[in-house]
Design an enzyme around this catalytic site. Structure first.
Site, short mmCIF file in Angstrom:
data_model
loop_
_atom_site.label_atom_id
_atom_site.label_comp_id
_atom_site.label_asym_id
_atom_site.label_seq_id
_atom_site.Cartn_x
_atom_site.Cartn_y
_atom_site.Cartn_z
N ASP A 142 -1.79 53.24 138.01
CA ASP A 142 -1.98 53.76 136.62
C ASP A 142 -2.87 53.23 135.61
OD1 ASP A 142 -1.60 55.37 134.53
OD2 ASP A 142 0.44 55.54 134.77
N THR A 167 -5.99 54.54 151.51
CA THR A 167 -5.08 55.31 150.51
C THR A 167 -5.59 56.47 150.26
OG1 THR A 167 -6.01 54.66 148.33
CG2 THR A 167 -4.46 53.05 149.62
N GLU A 168 -4.49 57.40 149.79
CA GLU A 168 -4.83 58.91 149.44
C GLU A 168 -5.79 58.79 148.30
OE1 GLU A 168 -1.83 61.60 147.46
OE2 GLU A 168 -1.77 62.31 149.37
N GLU A 227 7.68 51.11 145.43
CA GLU A 227 7.36 52.30 144.78
C GLU A 227 8.57 52.64 143.77
OE1 GLU A 227 5.82 55.21 143.27
OE2 GLU A 227 4.54 54.16 144.65
N ILE A 228 8.23 53.23 142.74
CA ILE A 228 9.28 53.66 141.82
C ILE A 228 9.67 54.92 141.94
CG2 ILE A 228 7.87 54.17 139.81
CD1 ILE A 228 9.67 52.47 137.94
#
Length: 266
Positions: free
Chosen positions: A160, A238-239, A93-94
């Site tokens: 994204d 996942t959310e 995760e960035i």
């Protein structure tokens, strides 16, 4: 990493009270993968000390096999960890605060989860010892972490979409990146993609179909091969996936297998 309040003791606190709350980890929904983020990364996979992430598996020689690219708040990892207790799983995760949230969530779960009775073949020392997260830009540094043919599964869940055409180069599935994914995946390893954006689904599916080292594999075939629990988690853990369900949206799944190849064909 961002600052957060750490619990000083478990005494007098319910397990749920030790779990981190998202409201304390505010972060933008997306980050620019081409920005110069201040990141620490290994110079090579051999320089990576995985015992810091998976201390219960120190000196076993085990390395991550499942990797969730852009893992968000860690829903997939947390869902899969108890199902595959001897498979090491890593989220990449960035975003700073989101990575910190996942780290704190894993630490709290390790502290509060009831021990399980391991099977005779299991080496897991306790729940969630097989899951961890790193803050990393997978578009730039994936081969720094993983050796050739070391992974059995790569996950790209609700990435994204980068709707504007000029932003498509920032999508997580491109021919150049697929070459890296094929490099780190074992032959027979699976790429799992899912999105609620039909255009992005078609983009990812087309690029994977056109890449010579991947072949499409149906959901039915994966379930027949015993990967149903993984697919269930891909759909709903996942959310983002739960948000799509609440809003009555559609989810588009596409899965591909790393082909068995020899010699120069790789």
């Amino acid at each position: 990493m961002g600052k957060r309040k750490e619990p000083s003791s478990c005494s007098g606190q319910s397990p749920n009270s030790l779990l981190p709350q998202k409201k304390h980890y505010r972060q933008r929904a997306h980050a620019n993968p081409f920005s110069d983020h201040a990141l620490d990364y290994p110079v090579s996979p051999q320089a990576m000390d995985w015992s810091e992430h998976f201390p219960a598996f120190a000196n076993t020689g085990k390395t991550p096999e499942f990797v969730d690219i852009g893992c968000g708040f860690g829903g997939l990892l947390i869902a899969l960890a108890p199902l595959f207790p001897d498979t090491l799983m890593l989220g990449m995760e960035i975003r700073v605060q989101v990575t910190q949230y996942v780290q704190d969530r894993i630490a709290a779960l390790r502290m509060t989860s009831a021990p399980v009775t391991p099977s005779s073949t299991s080496i897991a020392a306790g729940p969630y010892q097989n899951v961890s997260v790193v803050r990393a830009n997978a578009m730039k540094f994936l081969p720094n972490y993983f050796s050739k043919h070391s992974l059995s599964a790569l996950f790209f869940l609700f990435p994204d979409p980068h709707f504007k055409a000029r932003k498509h180069k920032a999508r997580i599935i491109t021919p150049a990146l697929l070459a890296e994914y094929a490099y780190v995946l074992k032959p027979g390893g699976i790429v799992y993609t899912i999105t609620d954006v039909r255009d992005l689904h078609e983009w990812m599916k087309t690029h994977l179909e056109n890449f010579p080292l991947f072949e499409a594999v149906s959901e039915a075939d994966l379930r027949e091969a015993g990967k149903g629990p993984i697919l269930d988690a891909v759909y709903s853990s996942t959310e983002e996936g739960r948000k799509v369900e609440r809003n009555g949206g559609e989810k588009w799944l596409a899965c591909f297998r790393r082909k068995e190849t020899t010699g120069r064909s790789e």
